[in-house]
Design a protein around this motif. Structure first.
Motif, short mmCIF file in Angstrom:
data_model
loop_
_atom_site.label_atom_id
_atom_site.label_comp_id
_atom_site.label_asym_id
_atom_site.label_seq_id
_atom_site.Cartn_x
_atom_site.Cartn_y
_atom_site.Cartn_z
N GLY A 71 -4.61 2.37 4.83
CA GLY A 71 -3.51 3.28 4.51
C GLY A 71 -3.46 3.66 3.03
O GLY A 71 -4.13 3.07 2.18
N ILE A 72 -2.65 4.65 2.72
CA ILE A 72 -2.52 5.22 1.37
C ILE A 72 -1.25 4.71 0.70
O ILE A 72 -0.21 4.60 1.34
CB ILE A 72 -2.49 6.76 1.45
CG1 ILE A 72 -3.75 7.32 2.15
CG2 ILE A 72 -2.33 7.39 0.08
CD1 ILE A 72 -5.04 7.06 1.44
N SER A 73 -1.35 4.41 -0.59
CA SER A 73 -0.16 3.95 -1.32
C SER A 73 0.41 5.04 -2.24
O SER A 73 1.58 4.99 -2.61
CB SER A 73 -0.49 2.70 -2.16
OG SER A 73 -1.42 3.02 -3.18
N ASN A 74 -0.43 6.02 -2.59
CA ASN A 74 0.07 7.10 -3.46
C ASN A 74 -0.85 8.31 -3.36
O ASN A 74 -2.05 8.17 -3.11
CB ASN A 74 0.14 6.62 -4.92
CG ASN A 74 1.03 7.51 -5.77
OD1 ASN A 74 1.70 8.42 -5.26
ND2 ASN A 74 1.05 7.29 -7.07
N CYS A 75 -0.27 9.52 -3.57
CA CYS A 75 -1.05 10.76 -3.54
C CYS A 75 -0.43 11.72 -4.54
O CYS A 75 0.77 11.98 -4.50
CB CYS A 75 -1.04 11.36 -2.13
SG CYS A 75 -1.98 12.89 -2.01
N SER A 110 2.07 9.80 4.32
CA SER A 110 2.58 8.70 5.13
C SER A 110 1.81 7.42 4.77
O SER A 110 0.58 7.40 4.81
CB SER A 110 2.39 9.01 6.62
OG SER A 110 2.78 7.93 7.41
N LYS A 111 2.53 6.35 4.41
CA LYS A 111 1.88 5.11 3.96
C LYS A 111 1.15 4.36 5.06
O LYS A 111 0.15 3.69 4.81
CB LYS A 111 2.92 4.17 3.33
CG LYS A 111 3.33 4.57 1.93
CD LYS A 111 4.17 3.48 1.28
CE LYS A 111 4.47 3.83 -0.18
NZ LYS A 111 5.19 2.76 -0.87
N ASN A 112 1.65 4.43 6.27
CA ASN A 112 1.14 3.56 7.34
C ASN A 112 -0.05 4.14 8.10
O ASN A 112 -0.70 3.43 8.86
CB ASN A 112 2.27 3.25 8.34
CG ASN A 112 3.43 2.56 7.65
OD1 ASN A 112 3.23 1.72 6.78
ND2 ASN A 112 4.65 2.93 8.01
N ASP A 130 -5.36 3.61 -2.50
CA ASP A 130 -5.27 2.85 -1.24
C ASP A 130 -4.25 1.71 -1.36
O ASP A 130 -3.53 1.60 -2.36
CB ASP A 130 -6.64 2.35 -0.80
CG ASP A 130 -7.22 1.29 -1.74
OD1 ASP A 130 -6.51 0.86 -2.68
OD2 ASP A 130 -8.37 0.88 -1.54
N ASN A 131 -4.22 0.84 -0.31
CA ASN A 131 -3.26 -0.27 -0.25
C ASN A 131 -3.94 -1.61 -0.51
O ASN A 131 -3.64 -2.60 0.15
CB ASN A 131 -2.60 -0.31 1.14
CG ASN A 131 -1.37 0.58 1.19
OD1 ASN A 131 -0.61 0.62 0.24
ND2 ASN A 131 -1.20 1.29 2.28
#
Length: 454
Positions: free
Chosen positions: A69-73, A98-100, A131-132
């Protein structure tokens, strides 16, 4: 009888377990391998869809992918001025995500007016995602850099001229097709006069007539859409005078009249009569109505074409007036600068040479304007063009005098010649402006007149 042990592993490792108690001990240790699957870098796929007509927006599309998943964009952008080597600092802007989700679509719109871009400036931009990764800290990836450039005044002028020519050509072609359709209606009308029944050949020719009308209708709709786009471009980049704007409105009205519902209804009725196998006399009666209506369409197209040519003439006339006024100001500013001893003789000579070239271009534009005027059905009164040419010649002579004076380092003499040239150029612009009040209108065949100064 339980044993626990904790350790953070970042690389693939082997560990051993030695079993023993008070009675015995294993001869061999138990060996295990731990395979570490490293967290991958996030992926960002970016595409952009740019508004290349009005330059109002950029649509960003693509995908954000990461195994956890993504933590920031964020969007990173900076403005780059033409011929400016200085690099501005990037500015950040958060983009919704979306983080999840491990894979998600990216969609974002940039409104160009928010960046206050000037003509010739570019917007450089890219997307950065994180990323996470909770062990090593978030890792990031960036998309390719993209650019969006606002066209220069010259590029806009070139594009508008190209669009104008295309619209004019399309009007000509559509008019020719309308004339061909009119001939076909007349021919079929005469052909069916003496007939009591429709032959197979008659039906085929009538079907072909319906197809030709559909094609003409499509071209008229496309032409109207193209004209609207051109009008929007004019409003966006090139503010028009009230006189030109009036002609734009007249063309819009004519376009609406050309695309009338009456002809469409008659064509549908003709199709219905054919399907019902009506007698040639009834079809002929309808063809007569069509002939009358199509003649109106033809006349409206002729008026639209002529009005469009007149509008093009006035747009170019206004552009020439603007250029001459700018050139007159530059020439006047250079006259003042020539008296300033801080500016070198070589620099003044170079600036004067550039202004000489600009005036030569203005001379060519004036000649083209005269040629375009001759092609109009109702030409503009350009009797004062002879005095314009004389002033142009005088202004060029004054420019040459100033150039020669600068070469001899006679600054006062050069300044006077430059000032005289500027005044003559300004007078030319004023005389050309009078044409805007005496241009004929193909809409009603009347001449508009310059308002009284009383």
């Amino acid at each position: 009888n339980k044993y626990s042990f904790e350790k953070t592993l970042k690389n693939t490792s082997i560990y051993e377990i030695e079993l023993s108690n008070k009675h015995s001990k294993n001869m061999d240790n138990i060996i295990y391998s731990i395979q570490i699957i490293k967290d991958r870098f996030p992926t960002v796929k970016l595409e952009s869809y740019k508004d290349t007509v009005l330059y109002n927006y950029i649509l960003l599309g693509g995908a954000l992918i990461d195994d956890h998943g993504i933590s920031n964009c964020q969007l990173f952008y900076r403005i780059k001025a033409k011929n400016n080597k200085k690099e501005n600092t990037y500015i950040k802007q958060n983009i919704p995500f979306s983080k999840n989700q491990t894979s998600q679509k990216l969609f974002y719109q940039l409104n160009i007016e928010d960046f206050e871009l000037k003509t010739g400036e570019s917007l450089e931009y890219f997307i950065k995602v994180w990323d996470n990764d909770g062990v090593n800290g978030p890792k990031s990836s960036i998309s390719q850099k993209m650019y969006f450039t606002i066209p220069t005044e010259e590029e806009v002028e070139s594009q508008l001229a190209e669009n104008n020519q295309e619209n004019s050509d399309n009007l000509n072609k559509t008019l020719e097709k309308a004339q061909e359709l009119q001939k076909e209606i007349k021919r079929l009308k005469n052909q069916l006069k003496s007939k009591k029944e429709l032959s197979w050949q008659d039906k085929k020719e009538l079907e072909k007539l319906l197809e030709k009308h559909k094609e003409l209708e499509k071209e008229l709709q496309k032409m109207e859409e193209n004209f609207k786009k051109g009008e929007e471009q004019l409003e966006r980049f090139n503010k028009q005078s009230e006189n030109v704007q009036k002609k734009v409105e007249q063309i819009k009205e004519l376009m609406e009249e050309v695309l009338d519902d009456e002809t469409k209804k008659l064509m549908e009725e003709l199709k219905k009569l054919m399907e019902e196998k009506k007698k040639p006399a009834e079809i002929n009666e309808l063809l007569e109505k069509l002939e009358f209506n199509n003649e109106d369409v033809e006349n409206e197209l002729e008026r639209t074409l002529e009005l469009y040519k007149q509008m093009k003439f006035e747009q170019q006339l206004e552009k020439n007036i603007q250029k001459l006024n700018k050139l007159a100001k530059k020439q006047d500013d250079l006259a003042k600068e020539s008296l300033d001893k801080e500016t070198s003789k070589e620099e003044l000579e170079q600036k004067q040479e550039e202004l000489n070239k600009e005036l030569e271009e203005a001379k060519k534009d004036l000649e083209k304007l005269k040629e375009d005027n001759k092609k109009l059905k109702h030409p503009n009164d350009m009797e004062n063009m002879d005095s314009q040419q004389e002033m142009m010649k005088d202004a060029q002579e004054k420019q040459q005098d100033s150039k020669e004076a600068l070469q001899k380092n006679q600054r006062k003499k050069a300044s006077k010649s430059q000032k005289d040239a500027g005044q003559k150029i300004k007078k030319m612009a004023q005389q050309m402006a009078c044409l805007l009040y005496t241009s004929p209108s193909p809409r009603d065949g009347l001449l508009s007149r310059m308002p009284s100064s009383a």
